[in-house]
Design a protein around this motif. Structure first.
Motif, PDB file in Angstrom:
ATOM      1  N   PHE A  69      29.606  44.373  52.028  1.00 21.69           N
ATOM      2  CA  PHE A  69      30.008  45.483  51.168  1.00 21.69           C
ATOM      3  C   PHE A  69      30.820  46.526  51.917  1.00 21.69           C
ATOM      4  CE2 PHE A  69      29.001  49.697  49.278  1.00 21.69           C
ATOM      5  CZ  PHE A  69      29.723  49.537  48.107  1.00 21.69           C
ATOM      6  N   LEU A  70      30.395  46.928  53.114  1.00 25.56           N
ATOM      7  CA  LEU A  70      31.131  47.948  53.855  1.00 25.56           C
ATOM      8  C   LEU A  70      32.522  47.462  54.246  1.00 25.56           C
ATOM      9  CD1 LEU A  70      28.602  49.749  56.238  1.00 25.56           C
ATOM     10  CD2 LEU A  70      29.592  50.555  54.092  1.00 25.56           C
ATOM     11  N   THR A  71      32.634  46.188  54.578  1.00 23.62           N
ATOM     12  CA  THR A  71      33.947  45.630  54.897  1.00 23.62           C
ATOM     13  C   THR A  71      34.845  45.651  53.673  1.00 23.62           C
ATOM     14  OG1 THR A  71      32.951  44.192  56.576  1.00 23.62           O
ATOM     15  CG2 THR A  71      35.141  43.591  55.783  1.00 23.62           C
ATOM     16  N   PHE A  72      34.279  45.334  52.510  1.00 26.25           N
ATOM     17  CA  PHE A  72      35.035  45.408  51.257  1.00 26.25           C
ATOM     18  C   PHE A  72      35.440  46.847  50.947  1.00 26.25           C
ATOM     19  CE2 PHE A  72      35.049  46.295  46.722  1.00 26.25           C
ATOM     20  CZ  PHE A  72      35.952  45.351  46.230  1.00 26.25           C
ATOM     21  N   LEU A  73      34.544  47.786  51.226  1.00 31.98           N
ATOM     22  CA  LEU A  73      34.764  49.188  50.877  1.00 31.98           C
ATOM     23  C   LEU A  73      35.819  49.856  51.766  1.00 31.98           C
ATOM     24  CD1 LEU A  73      33.621  51.527  49.077  1.00 31.98           C
ATOM     25  CD2 LEU A  73      32.032  52.009  50.957  1.00 31.98           C
ATOM     26  N   ALA A  74      35.882  49.479  53.030  1.00 29.29           N
ATOM     27  CA  ALA A  74      36.711  50.182  54.014  1.00 29.29           C
ATOM     28  C   ALA A  74      38.190  50.290  53.626  1.00 29.29           C
ATOM     29  CB  ALA A  74      36.557  49.526  55.385  1.00 29.29           C
ATOM     30  N   PRO A  75      38.874  49.208  53.202  1.00 28.94           N
ATOM     31  CA  PRO A  75      40.294  49.354  52.844  1.00 28.94           C
ATOM     32  C   PRO A  75      40.525  50.287  51.670  1.00 28.94           C
ATOM     33  CG  PRO A  75      39.734  47.047  53.199  1.00 28.94           C
ATOM     34  CD  PRO A  75      38.452  47.791  53.154  1.00 28.94           C
ATOM     35  N   GLY A  76      39.602  50.285  50.700  1.00 34.53           N
ATOM     36  CA  GLY A  76      39.746  51.192  49.566  1.00 34.53           C
ATOM     37  C   GLY A  76      39.678  52.640  49.994  1.00 34.53           C
ATOM     38  N   ILE A  77      38.744  52.953  50.877  1.00 33.24           N
ATOM     39  CA  ILE A  77      38.629  54.320  51.373  1.00 33.24           C
ATOM     40  C   ILE A  77      39.857  54.686  52.202  1.00 33.24           C
ATOM     41  CG2 ILE A  77      37.311  55.796  52.941  1.00 33.24           C
ATOM     42  CD1 ILE A  77      34.784  54.456  51.940  1.00 33.24           C
ATOM     43  N   MET A  78      40.365  53.730  52.978  1.00 34.28           N
ATOM     44  CA  MET A  78      41.568  54.006  53.763  1.00 34.28           C
ATOM     45  C   MET A  78      42.751  54.354  52.856  1.00 34.28           C
ATOM     46  SD  MET A  78      43.858  51.541  56.237  1.00 34.28           S
ATOM     47  CE  MET A  78      42.522  51.055  57.302  1.00 34.28           C
ATOM     48  N   MET A  79      42.986  53.537  51.820  1.00 31.17           N
ATOM     49  CA  MET A  79      44.109  53.813  50.933  1.00 31.17           C
ATOM     50  C   MET A  79      43.902  55.109  50.160  1.00 31.17           C
ATOM     51  SD  MET A  79      47.069  53.179  49.793  1.00 31.17           S
ATOM     52  CE  MET A  79      47.542  51.534  50.318  1.00 31.17           C
TER      53      MET A  79
END
Length: 267
Positions: A69-79
């Motif tokens: 989940f955190l790996t999935f979440l990270a790019p969204g937070i970055m963008m």
């Protein structure tokens, strides 16, 4: 007479490279001068999002699209961090110039509307890309996350910063007061960023909300960066590039028209 001839050349197509470079440099140095607010603060905010979700969801959260989940979440937070700061860079610069009355310093030099647009966009893109690099470095250290497709990730970061930089300039021209700018940020920009698959896969949404999400350009920005970072996405990256490129051109065209006509810029 020579100065008039030079201005005529610029007006009919020649680029004022010196003026464009100066404006771009001004917009870049403006945020670098307060790097703790413009670069460090977004990094801290992104880290807090990840920390809070990790604590709230816990290690028992099932994988999303086959990744943690955190790996999935990270790019969204970055963008989300990139687009919010690109928007803030151009919008705040324009609104402050209008409120303080020094917008004339930008309008009076021999700069065409396109050169003004590109100069402001350069600052927004530079801030967005720098923030993306800082966040990506932190993700590599904390999560061991290395971009699966770095060139695709970079392309979506640049497109995201350009799109929201153009939208920020549009909003800055439209708004005459800080409270108007705050209303645009709170009721348009923030919902676009949060309701676009930042924290979830849109495939988990009901059909109506799924279709509405696909009408949001920010969804394609987040989804495309997610593919570039971890190799999974809800839609085709090529479709995302086309939609985001088209949306960026449309926003920039409208903003160019506002600059050309002097809408809310000239008394």
């Amino acid at each position: 007479m020579q100065n008039l001839a030079d201005q005529d050349m610029r007006r009919f197509g020649a680029v004022n490279w010196m003026g464009l470079w100066t404006l771009a440099q001004r917009e870049t140095l403006r945020f670098l001068a307060v790097w703790t607010q413009t670069l460090l603060a977004p990094l801290v905010t992104a880290g807090l999002f990840l920390l809070i979700f990790n604590i709230a969801v816990g290690p028992g959260r099932p994988d999303v699209m086959g990744v943690p989940f955190l790996t999935f979440l990270a790019p969204g937070i970055m963008m989300m961090t990139v687009i919010q700061n690109a928007f803030a860079n151009t919008s705040s610069s324009m609104v402050i110039a209008k409120v303080q009355g020094n917008i004339v310093d930008t309008l009076m030099p021999p700069l065409s509307p396109l050169e003004i647009l590109l100069g402001y966009l350069a600052g927004g893109i530079a801030r967005g890309v720098l923030i993306a690099l800082v966040v990506a470095a932190a993700l590599a250290l904390v999560l061991g996350l290395v971009p699966a497709h770095p060139l695709i990730a970079l392309a979506f970061v640049v497109l995201g910063a350009a799109f929201m930089g153009g939208l920020g300039l549009f909003a800055g021209i439209f708004a005459n007061k800080f409270d108007q700018m705050a209303a645009i940020t709170n009721f348009i920009v923030t919902p676009l960023a949060f309701l676009s698959g930042t924290f979830y896969s849109v495939e988990a949404l009901p059909p109506l909300l799924n279709r509405l999400s696909h009408a949001n350009p920010v969804f394609y920005l987040i989804d495309g960066l997610r593919f570039g970072m971890i190799g999974v996405s809800d839609s085709s990256p090529l479709l995302g590039l086309a939609v985001c490129g088209g949306a960026t051109l449309a926003v920039c065209a409208v903003t160019w028209q506002m600059l050309r006509t002097g809408y809310r810029l000239k008394a």
